[in-house]
Design a protein around this motif. Structure first.
Motif, short mmCIF file in Angstrom:
data_model
loop_
_atom_site.label_atom_id
_atom_site.label_comp_id
_atom_site.label_asym_id
_atom_site.label_seq_id
_atom_site.Cartn_x
_atom_site.Cartn_y
_atom_site.Cartn_z
N PRO A 130 36.97 48.21 47.30
CA PRO A 130 38.40 48.48 47.14
C PRO A 130 38.74 48.71 45.67
N PRO A 131 39.70 49.58 45.37
CA PRO A 131 40.08 49.83 43.96
C PRO A 131 40.49 48.57 43.21
N VAL A 132 41.10 47.60 43.94
CA VAL A 132 41.54 46.39 43.26
C VAL A 132 40.37 45.63 42.66
N ARG A 133 39.20 45.69 43.29
CA ARG A 133 38.04 44.98 42.75
C ARG A 133 37.53 45.65 41.47
N GLU A 134 37.62 46.94 41.41
CA GLU A 134 37.24 47.62 40.17
C GLU A 134 38.21 47.26 39.05
N THR A 135 39.48 47.10 39.39
CA THR A 135 40.47 46.69 38.39
C THR A 135 40.17 45.28 37.89
N ILE A 136 39.79 44.38 38.81
CA ILE A 136 39.46 43.01 38.41
C ILE A 136 38.28 43.01 37.44
N VAL A 137 37.25 43.78 37.75
CA VAL A 137 36.05 43.80 36.91
C VAL A 137 36.34 44.45 35.56
N MET A 138 36.91 45.65 35.57
CA MET A 138 37.01 46.43 34.35
C MET A 138 38.19 46.05 33.46
N ASP A 139 39.28 45.60 34.05
CA ASP A 139 40.47 45.33 33.25
C ASP A 139 40.74 43.86 32.99
N ALA A 167 28.32 59.57 38.67
CA ALA A 167 27.46 60.32 39.60
C ALA A 167 26.35 59.46 40.19
N LEU A 168 26.04 58.34 39.56
CA LEU A 168 24.91 57.53 40.02
C LEU A 168 25.26 56.62 41.18
N VAL A 169 26.49 56.18 41.29
CA VAL A 169 26.88 55.20 42.32
C VAL A 169 28.13 55.68 43.03
N LEU A 212 32.93 37.90 43.45
CA LEU A 212 32.30 39.20 43.66
C LEU A 212 30.79 39.03 43.74
N ALA A 213 30.14 39.86 44.55
CA ALA A 213 28.69 39.84 44.65
C ALA A 213 28.09 40.48 43.39
N THR A 214 26.89 40.04 43.03
CA THR A 214 26.22 40.58 41.85
C THR A 214 26.02 42.08 41.96
N GLY A 215 25.57 42.53 43.13
CA GLY A 215 25.36 43.95 43.32
C GLY A 215 26.64 44.75 43.16
N GLU A 216 27.74 44.20 43.63
CA GLU A 216 29.03 44.88 43.51
C GLU A 216 29.45 44.97 42.05
N VAL A 217 29.22 43.89 41.30
CA VAL A 217 29.57 43.89 39.88
C VAL A 217 28.83 45.00 39.15
N TRP A 218 27.52 45.06 39.33
CA TRP A 218 26.73 46.08 38.64
C TRP A 218 27.04 47.47 39.17
N GLY A 219 27.35 47.57 40.46
CA GLY A 219 27.73 48.86 41.00
C GLY A 219 28.99 49.41 40.34
N ILE A 220 29.98 48.54 40.15
CA ILE A 220 31.22 48.95 39.50
C ILE A 220 30.98 49.35 38.04
#
Length: 351
Positions: free
Chosen positions: A65-74, A58-60, A42-50
Protein backbone atom coordinates in the motif's frame (compact mmCIF):
# COMPACT_ATOMS: atom_id res chain seq x y z
CA UNK A 1 53.58 4.72 25.95
CA UNK A 2 50.24 6.14 26.99
CA UNK A 3 47.16 4.37 28.27
CA UNK A 4 45.56 4.86 24.87
CA UNK A 5 48.37 3.13 23.04
CA UNK A 6 48.69 0.39 25.61
CA UNK A 7 45.50 -1.40 24.63
CA UNK A 8 45.51 -4.96 25.95
CA UNK A 9 45.92 -7.65 23.32
CA UNK A 10 43.31 -10.36 23.68
CA UNK A 11 44.77 -12.93 21.34
CA UNK A 12 44.92 -12.67 17.55
CA UNK A 13 42.63 -10.06 16.04
CA UNK A 14 40.35 -10.69 13.10
CA UNK A 15 41.66 -9.44 9.74
CA UNK A 16 40.83 -5.77 9.30
CA UNK A 17 38.76 -6.18 6.10
CA UNK A 18 36.68 -8.84 7.86
CA UNK A 19 36.07 -6.49 10.80
CA UNK A 20 34.82 -3.78 8.43
CA UNK A 21 32.56 -6.29 6.66
CA UNK A 22 31.09 -7.47 9.97
CA UNK A 23 30.54 -3.92 11.21
CA UNK A 24 28.90 -2.96 7.92
CA UNK A 25 26.62 -5.99 8.21
CA UNK A 26 25.80 -4.99 11.80
CA UNK A 27 24.93 -1.49 10.62
CA UNK A 28 22.65 -2.82 7.87
CA UNK A 29 20.88 -5.13 10.32
CA UNK A 30 20.38 -2.27 12.81
CA UNK A 31 19.13 0.08 10.07
CA UNK A 32 16.72 -2.53 8.72
CA UNK A 33 15.33 -3.21 12.19
CA UNK A 34 15.06 0.52 12.83
CA UNK A 35 12.93 1.00 9.72
CA UNK A 36 10.87 -2.17 10.13
CA UNK A 37 9.90 -1.71 13.80
CA UNK A 38 7.21 0.67 14.94
CA UNK A 39 3.49 1.07 15.50
CA UNK A 40 3.02 -0.39 12.00
CA UNK A 41 5.49 -3.31 11.80
CA UNK A 42 6.96 -4.07 8.40
CA UNK A 43 8.58 -7.21 7.03
CA UNK A 44 12.29 -7.04 6.19
CA UNK A 45 11.64 -7.95 2.57
CA UNK A 46 9.05 -5.20 2.29
CA UNK A 47 11.44 -2.64 3.75
CA UNK A 48 14.17 -3.46 1.24
CA UNK A 49 11.64 -3.71 -1.57
CA UNK A 50 10.46 -0.16 -0.88
CA UNK A 51 14.02 1.18 -0.60
CA UNK A 52 15.16 -0.49 -3.83
CA UNK A 53 12.00 0.59 -5.64
CA UNK A 54 12.54 4.21 -4.59
CA UNK A 55 16.17 4.08 -5.75
CA UNK A 56 15.63 2.07 -8.96
CA UNK A 57 11.90 1.74 -9.77
CA UNK A 58 12.49 -0.66 -12.67
CA UNK A 59 13.95 -3.37 -10.43
CA UNK A 60 11.01 -3.90 -8.06
CA UNK A 61 7.29 -3.85 -8.78
CA UNK A 62 5.38 -2.22 -5.86
CA UNK A 63 3.02 -4.67 -4.15
CA UNK A 64 2.52 -2.70 -0.93
CA UNK A 65 0.00 0.00 0.00
CA UNK A 66 1.23 3.57 -0.68
CA UNK A 67 0.92 4.40 3.02
CA UNK A 68 3.65 1.89 3.84
CA UNK A 69 6.03 3.53 1.40
CA UNK A 70 5.26 6.85 3.07
CA UNK A 71 6.04 5.36 6.49
CA UNK A 72 9.39 4.01 5.28
CA UNK A 73 10.58 6.91 3.16
CA UNK A 74 9.16 9.94 4.96
CA UNK A 75 9.06 8.87 8.61
CA UNK A 76 11.51 6.10 9.49
CA UNK A 77 14.29 6.29 6.89
CA UNK A 78 15.34 9.89 7.67
CA UNK A 79 15.27 9.14 11.39
CA UNK A 80 17.44 6.04 11.01
CA UNK A 81 19.85 7.88 8.72
CA UNK A 82 20.18 10.78 11.16
CA UNK A 83 20.76 8.33 14.03
CA UNK A 84 23.57 6.73 12.02
CA UNK A 85 25.14 10.10 11.23
CA UNK A 86 24.98 11.19 14.88
CA UNK A 87 26.37 7.90 16.17
CA UNK A 88 29.26 7.98 13.71
CA UNK A 89 30.05 11.60 14.64
CA UNK A 90 30.02 11.00 18.40
CA UNK A 91 32.18 7.88 18.12
CA UNK A 92 34.72 9.44 15.75
CA UNK A 93 34.90 12.67 17.76
CA UNK A 94 35.37 10.72 20.98
CA UNK A 95 38.31 8.86 19.46
CA UNK A 96 39.85 12.09 18.17
CA UNK A 97 39.42 13.87 21.52
CA UNK A 98 41.02 10.99 23.40
CA UNK A 99 44.08 11.34 21.18
CA UNK A 100 44.16 15.15 21.23
CA UNK A 101 44.14 15.40 25.02
CA UNK A 102 45.90 12.04 25.47
CA UNK A 103 43.24 10.90 27.87
CA UNK A 104 41.14 7.71 27.59
CA UNK A 105 38.24 9.28 29.50
CA UNK A 106 37.67 12.11 27.02
CA UNK A 107 34.16 12.27 25.60
CA UNK A 108 32.11 15.08 24.00
CA UNK A 109 29.69 15.03 26.93
CA UNK A 110 32.21 14.60 29.75
CA UNK A 111 34.29 17.47 28.36
CA UNK A 112 31.27 19.77 28.21
CA UNK A 113 31.23 19.94 24.40
CA UNK A 114 27.68 18.62 24.09
CA UNK A 115 26.48 20.93 26.87
CA UNK A 116 28.06 23.91 25.16
CA UNK A 117 26.38 23.01 21.90
CA UNK A 118 23.08 22.60 23.74
CA UNK A 119 23.36 26.09 25.23
CA UNK A 120 23.90 27.52 21.75
CA UNK A 121 20.89 25.62 20.39
CA UNK A 122 18.66 26.60 23.32
CA UNK A 123 19.60 30.26 22.92
CA UNK A 124 18.41 30.17 19.31
CA UNK A 125 15.19 28.38 20.22
CA UNK A 126 14.26 30.44 23.27
CA UNK A 127 15.30 33.86 21.98
CA UNK A 128 14.21 33.10 18.42
CA UNK A 129 17.57 34.19 16.98
CA UNK A 130 17.43 33.72 13.22
CA UNK A 131 20.18 36.06 12.04
CA UNK A 132 21.64 33.37 9.76
CA UNK A 133 18.34 31.86 8.70
CA UNK A 134 18.29 28.05 8.59
CA UNK A 135 21.96 27.98 9.63
CA UNK A 136 21.36 29.86 12.90
CA UNK A 137 20.86 26.73 14.99
CA UNK A 138 23.87 24.75 13.69
CA UNK A 139 26.14 27.81 13.92
CA UNK A 140 25.04 28.57 17.49
CA UNK A 141 25.58 24.94 18.49
CA UNK A 142 29.04 24.98 16.86
CA UNK A 143 30.02 28.18 18.69
CA UNK A 144 28.83 26.76 22.00
CA UNK A 145 30.70 23.49 21.47
CA UNK A 146 33.93 25.24 20.51
CA UNK A 147 33.71 27.65 23.43
CA UNK A 148 33.11 24.84 25.93
CA UNK A 149 35.94 22.69 24.57
CA UNK A 150 38.39 25.59 24.63
CA UNK A 151 37.41 26.51 28.20
CA UNK A 152 37.80 22.96 29.49
CA UNK A 153 41.17 22.55 27.79
CA UNK A 154 42.63 25.68 29.38
CA UNK A 155 41.09 24.96 32.79
CA UNK A 156 42.55 21.44 32.81
CA UNK A 157 46.01 22.43 31.61
CA UNK A 158 48.33 23.74 34.30
CA UNK A 159 52.09 24.08 34.13
CA UNK A 160 52.12 22.53 30.67
CA UNK A 161 50.55 19.31 31.98
CA UNK A 162 47.08 17.85 31.97
CA UNK A 163 46.06 15.03 34.32
CA UNK A 164 43.07 12.74 33.98
CA UNK A 165 41.53 13.97 37.24
CA UNK A 166 41.90 17.63 36.30
CA UNK A 167 40.44 17.08 32.83
CA UNK A 168 37.44 15.13 34.09
CA UNK A 169 36.75 17.62 36.89
CA UNK A 170 37.03 20.60 34.53
CA UNK A 171 34.79 18.89 31.99
CA UNK A 172 32.14 17.83 34.49
CA UNK A 173 32.10 21.25 36.19
CA UNK A 174 31.83 23.07 32.85
CA UNK A 175 29.08 20.71 31.67
CA UNK A 176 27.10 21.26 34.86
CA UNK A 177 27.35 25.04 34.63
CA UNK A 178 26.34 25.02 30.96
CA UNK A 179 23.46 22.63 31.65
CA UNK A 180 22.28 24.97 34.42
CA UNK A 181 22.43 27.93 32.03
CA UNK A 182 20.42 26.00 29.43
CA UNK A 183 17.90 24.97 32.08
CA UNK A 184 17.53 28.56 33.27
CA UNK A 185 16.93 29.76 29.72
CA UNK A 186 14.25 27.13 29.24
CA UNK A 187 12.45 27.83 32.52
CA UNK A 188 12.40 31.58 31.99
CA UNK A 189 11.36 31.46 28.34
CA UNK A 190 7.66 31.87 29.21
CA UNK A 191 6.58 30.06 26.05
CA UNK A 192 5.42 26.43 26.50
CA UNK A 193 6.15 25.58 22.87
CA UNK A 194 9.69 26.92 23.06
CA UNK A 195 10.18 25.13 26.37
CA UNK A 196 9.05 21.83 24.87
CA UNK A 197 11.34 22.25 21.85
CA UNK A 198 14.32 23.19 24.00
CA UNK A 199 13.86 20.20 26.30
CA UNK A 200 14.47 17.96 23.30
CA UNK A 201 18.02 19.25 23.09
CA UNK A 202 18.58 18.71 26.79
CA UNK A 203 17.53 15.04 26.81
CA UNK A 204 18.55 13.97 23.32
CA UNK A 205 16.27 12.35 20.80
CA UNK A 206 15.31 11.99 17.16
CA UNK A 207 11.52 12.40 17.28
CA UNK A 208 10.06 14.40 14.41
CA UNK A 209 13.08 13.92 12.16
CA UNK A 210 12.53 14.82 8.51
CA UNK A 211 14.76 14.85 5.44
CA UNK A 212 15.31 18.60 5.88
CA UNK A 213 17.33 17.95 9.05
CA UNK A 214 19.73 15.43 7.49
CA UNK A 215 21.93 17.28 4.93
CA UNK A 216 23.81 19.71 7.21
CA UNK A 217 24.92 17.20 9.90
CA UNK A 218 25.60 14.54 7.25
CA UNK A 219 27.85 16.90 5.29
CA UNK A 220 29.65 18.09 8.44
CA UNK A 221 30.24 14.53 9.68
CA UNK A 222 31.41 13.27 6.28
CA UNK A 223 33.79 16.18 5.83
CA UNK A 224 35.06 15.89 9.40
CA UNK A 225 35.62 12.14 9.24
CA UNK A 226 37.49 12.38 5.93
CA UNK A 227 39.64 15.15 7.39
CA UNK A 228 40.43 13.11 10.49
CA UNK A 229 41.42 10.19 8.28
CA UNK A 230 43.73 12.53 6.42
CA UNK A 231 45.50 13.52 9.66
CA UNK A 232 45.54 10.03 11.17
CA UNK A 233 49.35 9.98 11.24
CA UNK A 234 49.66 13.15 13.39
CA UNK A 235 46.94 11.72 15.67
CA UNK A 236 49.03 8.58 16.04
CA UNK A 237 52.08 10.69 16.87
CA UNK A 238 50.20 12.35 19.74
CA UNK A 239 49.72 8.94 21.36
CA UNK A 240 53.47 8.88 21.98
CA UNK A 241 53.35 12.25 23.76
CA UNK A 242 53.67 15.91 22.84
CA UNK A 243 57.47 15.99 22.99
CA UNK A 244 57.81 12.96 20.75
CA UNK A 245 55.26 14.38 18.30
CA UNK A 246 57.07 17.75 18.23
CA UNK A 247 60.41 16.01 17.61
CA UNK A 248 58.82 14.39 14.53
CA UNK A 249 58.00 17.84 13.13
CA UNK A 250 54.39 18.24 14.32
CA UNK A 251 53.29 21.69 15.48
CA UNK A 252 51.28 20.27 18.37
CA UNK A 253 49.52 23.44 19.49
CA UNK A 254 48.41 24.47 15.99
CA UNK A 255 47.33 20.95 15.13
CA UNK A 256 45.36 20.60 18.35
CA UNK A 257 43.66 23.98 17.86
CA UNK A 258 42.58 23.06 14.30
CA UNK A 259 41.26 19.68 15.42
CA UNK A 260 39.33 21.27 18.30
CA UNK A 261 37.54 23.48 15.76
CA UNK A 262 36.80 20.44 13.57
CA UNK A 263 35.44 18.40 16.48
CA UNK A 264 33.32 21.33 17.64
CA UNK A 265 31.91 21.69 14.11
CA UNK A 266 30.92 18.02 13.98
CA UNK A 267 29.44 17.93 17.48
CA UNK A 268 27.64 21.25 16.99
CA UNK A 269 26.05 20.04 13.74
CA UNK A 270 24.87 16.83 15.42
CA UNK A 271 23.65 18.36 18.68
CA UNK A 272 21.67 20.93 16.70
CA UNK A 273 19.41 18.14 15.44
CA UNK A 274 19.70 15.42 18.10
CA UNK A 275 20.35 17.12 21.42
CA UNK A 276 22.91 16.07 24.00
CA UNK A 277 23.66 12.35 23.81
CA UNK A 278 26.42 11.20 26.13
CA UNK A 279 28.88 8.33 26.53
CA UNK A 280 28.78 7.13 22.89
CA UNK A 281 32.12 8.84 22.27
CA UNK A 282 33.54 7.32 25.44
CA UNK A 283 32.56 3.67 25.04
CA UNK A 284 32.90 2.86 21.37
CA UNK A 285 36.50 4.03 20.75
CA UNK A 286 37.70 1.61 23.43
CA UNK A 287 35.75 -1.25 21.87
CA UNK A 288 37.12 -0.39 18.42
CA UNK A 289 40.71 -0.34 19.66
CA UNK A 290 40.24 -3.86 21.01
CA UNK A 291 39.05 -4.93 17.56
CA UNK A 292 41.52 -3.20 15.23
CA UNK A 293 44.21 -1.57 17.38
CA UNK A 294 45.00 2.06 18.23
CA UNK A 295 46.12 3.25 14.77
CA UNK A 296 43.65 5.91 13.66
CA UNK A 297 43.79 5.07 9.97
CA UNK A 298 42.20 1.71 10.79
CA UNK A 299 40.24 2.67 13.88
CA UNK A 300 38.33 5.73 12.60
CA UNK A 301 36.32 3.92 9.86
CA UNK A 302 35.51 1.11 12.30
CA UNK A 303 34.46 3.65 14.94
CA UNK A 304 32.13 5.38 12.47
CA UNK A 305 30.43 2.09 11.52
CA UNK A 306 30.08 0.85 15.10
CA UNK A 307 28.89 4.24 16.37
CA UNK A 308 26.22 4.43 13.68
CA UNK A 309 24.97 0.90 14.40
CA UNK A 310 24.98 1.49 18.16
CA UNK A 311 22.94 4.69 18.10
CA UNK A 312 20.42 3.28 15.62
CA UNK A 313 19.93 0.32 17.97
CA UNK A 314 19.68 2.65 20.99
CA UNK A 315 17.05 4.77 19.24
CA UNK A 316 15.13 1.63 18.28
CA UNK A 317 15.08 0.59 21.94
CA UNK A 318 14.09 4.11 23.00
CA UNK A 319 10.92 4.06 20.90
CA UNK A 320 9.89 0.43 21.43
CA UNK A 321 10.67 -0.48 25.06
CA UNK A 322 7.65 1.34 26.49
CA UNK A 323 5.73 1.94 23.25
CA UNK A 324 3.70 3.97 22.45
CA UNK A 325 5.69 6.27 24.75
CA UNK A 326 9.25 7.15 23.75
CA UNK A 327 12.30 7.32 26.01
CA UNK A 328 14.83 10.07 25.18
CA UNK A 329 17.76 8.21 23.66
CA UNK A 330 20.20 10.21 25.78
CA UNK A 331 18.77 8.50 28.87
CA UNK A 332 19.46 5.03 27.45
CA UNK A 333 23.03 5.85 26.40
CA UNK A 334 23.66 7.24 29.91
CA UNK A 335 22.29 4.05 31.50
CA UNK A 336 24.74 2.02 29.43
CA UNK A 337 27.65 4.45 29.42
CA UNK A 338 27.64 5.36 33.12
CA UNK A 339 28.52 1.84 34.33
CA UNK A 340 31.06 1.54 31.50
CA UNK A 341 32.73 4.77 32.65
CA UNK A 342 32.93 3.52 36.25
CA UNK A 343 34.34 0.18 35.09
CA UNK A 344 36.92 1.98 32.97
CA UNK A 345 37.94 4.11 35.94
CA UNK A 346 38.44 1.07 38.16
CA UNK A 347 40.21 -0.96 35.47
CA UNK A 348 42.79 1.76 34.86
CA UNK A 349 43.12 3.32 38.30
CA UNK A 350 46.69 4.33 37.44
CA UNK A 351 45.43 6.94 34.94
Amino acid sequence: MTALAAVPRSGARLPYPLVLILLTALLLVAATAGIAAGSVPLATGEVWGILVHRAMPALVEPTWPPVRETIVMDVRAPRVLLCGVAGAALSVCGMALQALVRNPLADPMLLGVSSGASVGAVLVLVLNLTVFGAFSLPLAAFAGALGALTLVYFLARSGGRMTTVRLVLAGVATAEVLSAIAGYLIITSGDPRKTESAMRWMLGGFGGTSWDLVPIPAAAVLLGTVTLLGVSRPLNLLLAGEEAAASMGLNVHRFRACLFVLVALMIGAVVAVSGSIGFVGLMLPHIVRLLVGAGHQRALPAAALLGAAFLIAADLAARTVIAPEEIPVGILTALVGGPFFLWLMRRKAAW
